[in-house]
Each structure stands twice: as structure tokens, then as C-alpha cells.
Write an enzyme that holds these catalytic residues in place. Structure first.
Site, mmCIF file in Angstrom:
data_model
loop_
_atom_site.group_PDB
_atom_site.id
_atom_site.type_symbol
_atom_site.label_atom_id
_atom_site.label_comp_id
_atom_site.label_asym_id
_atom_site.label_seq_id
_atom_site.Cartn_x
_atom_site.Cartn_y
_atom_site.Cartn_z
ATOM 1 N N GLY A 31 -2.608 -16.988 52.964
ATOM 2 C CA GLY A 31 -1.472 -17.033 53.880
ATOM 3 C C GLY A 31 -0.307 -17.844 53.332
ATOM 4 N N LEU A 33 2.714 -16.725 53.082
ATOM 5 C CA LEU A 33 3.068 -15.725 52.072
ATOM 6 C C LEU A 33 4.495 -15.909 51.545
ATOM 7 C CD1 LEU A 33 1.499 -12.598 53.833
ATOM 8 C CD2 LEU A 33 0.423 -14.201 52.236
ATOM 9 N N GLY A 36 5.725 -13.925 45.717
ATOM 10 C CA GLY A 36 4.605 -13.622 44.810
ATOM 11 C C GLY A 36 3.587 -12.736 45.523
ATOM 12 N N HIS A 37 3.203 -13.143 46.760
ATOM 13 C CA HIS A 37 2.265 -12.318 47.534
ATOM 14 C C HIS A 37 2.890 -10.955 47.827
ATOM 15 C CE1 HIS A 37 1.017 -16.492 48.905
ATOM 16 N NE2 HIS A 37 -0.106 -16.008 48.432
ATOM 17 N N LYS A 148 -0.828 -15.874 38.175
ATOM 18 C CA LYS A 148 -0.591 -17.323 38.176
ATOM 19 C C LYS A 148 -1.934 -18.054 38.193
ATOM 20 C CE LYS A 148 1.103 -20.063 41.509
ATOM 21 N NZ LYS A 148 0.305 -21.315 41.472
ATOM 22 N N ASP A 149 -2.876 -17.508 38.991
ATOM 23 C CA ASP A 149 -4.242 -18.051 39.007
ATOM 24 C C ASP A 149 -5.038 -17.302 37.933
ATOM 25 O OD1 ASP A 149 -4.131 -19.873 41.385
ATOM 26 O OD2 ASP A 149 -3.488 -18.019 42.325
ATOM 27 N N ARG A 186 2.095 -24.091 47.628
ATOM 28 C CA ARG A 186 2.081 -25.558 47.509
ATOM 29 C C ARG A 186 3.452 -26.124 47.121
ATOM 30 N NH1 ARG A 186 -3.573 -24.687 45.735
ATOM 31 N NH2 ARG A 186 -4.876 -25.764 47.262
HETATM 32 O O1 PAF Z 1 -5.743 -17.045 45.374
HETATM 33 C C1 PAF Z 1 -5.986 -17.321 46.561
HETATM 34 O O2 PAF Z 1 -5.102 -17.397 47.418
HETATM 35 C C2 PAF Z 1 -7.431 -17.579 46.965
HETATM 36 O O3 PAF Z 1 -8.129 -18.265 45.991
HETATM 37 C C3 PAF Z 1 -8.186 -16.300 47.393
HETATM 38 C C4 PAF Z 1 -8.362 -15.343 46.226
HETATM 39 C C5 PAF Z 1 -7.444 -15.608 48.513
HETATM 40 C C6 PAF Z 1 -9.577 -16.659 47.897
HETATM 41 O O4 PAF Z 1 -9.515 -17.492 49.009
#
Ligand code: PAF
Length: 279
Positions: A31, A33, A36-37, A148-149, A186
Site C-alpha cells: 500500500g 501506492l 512506482g506501484h 528496486k527490491d 519510505r
Molecule cells: O515489496 C513489497 O511491497 C512487499 O515485500 C511484498 C512483495 C508486497 C510482500 O509483502
């Protein structure tokens, strides 16, 4: 667009979509958002008949002293963004709905232990467990994650292979602010002075990347150049700077493809991550 909080209700809707032969895309999120999302949702909307965005701040991926309680939440703004992007459902369960009295977790060794796993030893178990549950609940054809992750994306690809999930994992490029800062929920923790300081992450990565383009092949030198650039910023404290093979996340001595150059840096109390990948 509907907001669904209940697993059985979501399953019933998806069952009907499947009866009609429709494909389903899943965008897992916590959430709050941002653009990026939205880029993940946009791509999912293009590639699938129906799109589910999960919106769940997953308690099991936060360590005891991390920001689970303060993690930003705004379901109304999230719903507006999902609606405008063309998603069909936001799945926004309570923790009790997701975990009830669960005793099962999904754990991965090796590639979860370096990079973010060093300072967040339980993080990827929480991620793998919740993502497996979302995969089983939504049964998507495709699932979308941000680069990014990068370690998370690598871990999820490996989990999908190891556990034979019949799901295509799509990695999407990092979306940045105009000045280079990678978008992150963040970023909202940063005060104006820290927001400026946070630019040292993208600046240092750019510098590292340009040295590689100029022909530098020594991975330790690249790590040193990036680290020294970050250390020029008084508000920054390095968690890690690493150059690793993007398939197995093992440190590289010589710069070679596929390269993941990943960093985690505290700006004040806020831990930010960023990276570049050369494939
Ligand atoms: O990348 C994220 O926002 C979280 O790690 C995910 C993949 C939604 C799992 O909670």
C-alpha cells in the site's frame, strides 16, 4: 473497482473470472501506492484481462525494531490510484484474515542471507510466506514486482521455480523522482534536509555505473567509489554496498554480467535501498 477484505469472497470472484476464461495479473504491494506501484499496475492492466492489487502491510516481514507500526497507510488514496489505473480489485485483508493461527512459513537459504538479509534476518521468510499465500489465494497468471527490491525479485523467482508455482514473474524498472531518488513509500519519513541528503544514493550509483562504462573492471574498486561518494554525505550511514552476480547474489571480484550493484543506506533513521543492474 472493489475493495475486498475477505479471502473466500476474493476466491469466489476469481473463480467466476476463470469460468469466463479470463487471465489474471497480481500486483503485490504494502500500500501507500506511488508512481512506482502505478507502473506495475499499468503493465499488469495491459497484459491481463483482470488485475488484483494486494494492499497489505505484512507484519511477518518486519523485524522487532523495524517500522511496522509507523509504515504509512492510506487505503482511500490507494483505491483512487488503483481505480484510475484500471485495476479490478484491491485485496486489503486484516492480519488475522491472512494469518489466523498459522504455523507454516516458507523459508529460503543462501540467497536470502546476504545483502538485506544480513541486517534483516527474518525479512525474506516473511516475504516468501506472504507472497506464497497471495499466489495461492489469487492464482494469477502473472505477478509484477519492482526491480528496486532486486534481492526480493531474485528470491521470488527462485521460490517460484523451487515450489513449481505456475506463475510468470515480471520484473519492472525502478521509477525515480525527477532528481533521481528512487520512489519508495519510505521516502515519506524524510524531512526536507534528509530528502536532499538521500540523493547521495542515486548519485553514488550513477558514478559507479559511469566508471564501469569507462572500463573499470575491478568490483572492489567500484564498491569503494560508490561507498566514498555516499560517505561524503554527513547524514548518510552505509548498511551495505555490494557488487554481486544477479543470478546467485554471490559477490563478484571482476565486473561481469549479470551484475547487481545494490546499496542500503540509512539517512537519519530511514533505511533506503537502491541499485543498478547490468544484464
Ligand atoms: O515489496 C513489497 O511491497 C512487499 O515485500 C511484498 C512483495 C508486497 C510482500 O509483502
Amino acid at each position: 473497482m472493489q475493495i475486498i477484505k475477505n479471502i473466500s469472497e476474493l476466491r469466489a470472484i476469481i473463480k467466476n473470472w476463470r469460468k469466463d476464461g479470463l487471465s489474471v495479473g497480481l500486483v503485490p504491494t504494502m500500500g501507500y501506492l506511488h508512481e512506482g506501484h502505478k507502473s506495475l499496475i499499468d503493465r499488469a492492466v495491459k497484459e491481463n484481462d483482470r488485475v488484483v492489487v494486494s494492499d497489505f502491510v505484512n507484519p511477518t516481514q518486519f523485524g522487532p525494531n523495524e517500522d511496522f507500526e509507523s509504515y504509512p497507510r492510506d487505503i482511500n488514496a490507494d483505491a483512487a490510484l488503483c481505480e484510475s489505473a484500471g485495476a479490478d480489485i484491491i485485496f486489503n485483508p486484516e492480519a488475522e484474515e491472512m494469518y489466523d493461527d498459522a504455523l507454516t512459513t516458507v523459508n529460503m537459504t543462501d540467497i536470502t542471507e546476504g545483502l538485506c538479509g544480513k541486517t534483516r534476518p527474518t525479512h525474506f521468510s516473511g516475504v516468501c510466506t506472504v507472497v506464497s499465500k497471495l499466489f495461492n489465494i489469487v492464482t494469477p497468471d502473472r505477478a509484477y514486482f519492482g526491480q528496486k527490491d532486486a534481492q526480493q525479485l531474485c528470491v521470488i523467482r527462485k521460490m517460484v521455480k523451487d515450489l513449481n508455482f505456475d506463475i510468470e514473474i515480471i520484473g519492472c524498472p525502478i521509477v525515480r523522482e525527477g532528481d533521481g531518488l528512487a520512489k519508495s513509500s519510505r521516502n515519506t519519513y524524510l524531512n526536507p534536509e534528509e530528502r536532499k541528503a538521500a540523493l547521495c544514493l542515486s548519485r553514488a550509483l550513477q558514478l559507479g555505473k559511469s566508471k564501469i562504462s569507462d572500463g573499470e573492471e575491478n568490483a572492489d574498486k567500484i564498491v569503494k567509489i560508490i561507498s566514498e561518494e555516499i560517505q561524503k554525505e554527513p547524514l548518510a550511514k552505509i548498511d551495505y554496498v555490494e557488487a554481486v552476480n544477479y543470478n546467485n547474489l554471490k559477490p563478484l571480484s571482476k565486473i561481469e554480467k549479470p551484475l547487481l550493484c545494490a546499496i542500503a543506506v540509512y539517512i537519519g533513521k530511514t533505511r533506503l535501498i537502491d541499485n543498478f543492474i547490468i544484464e
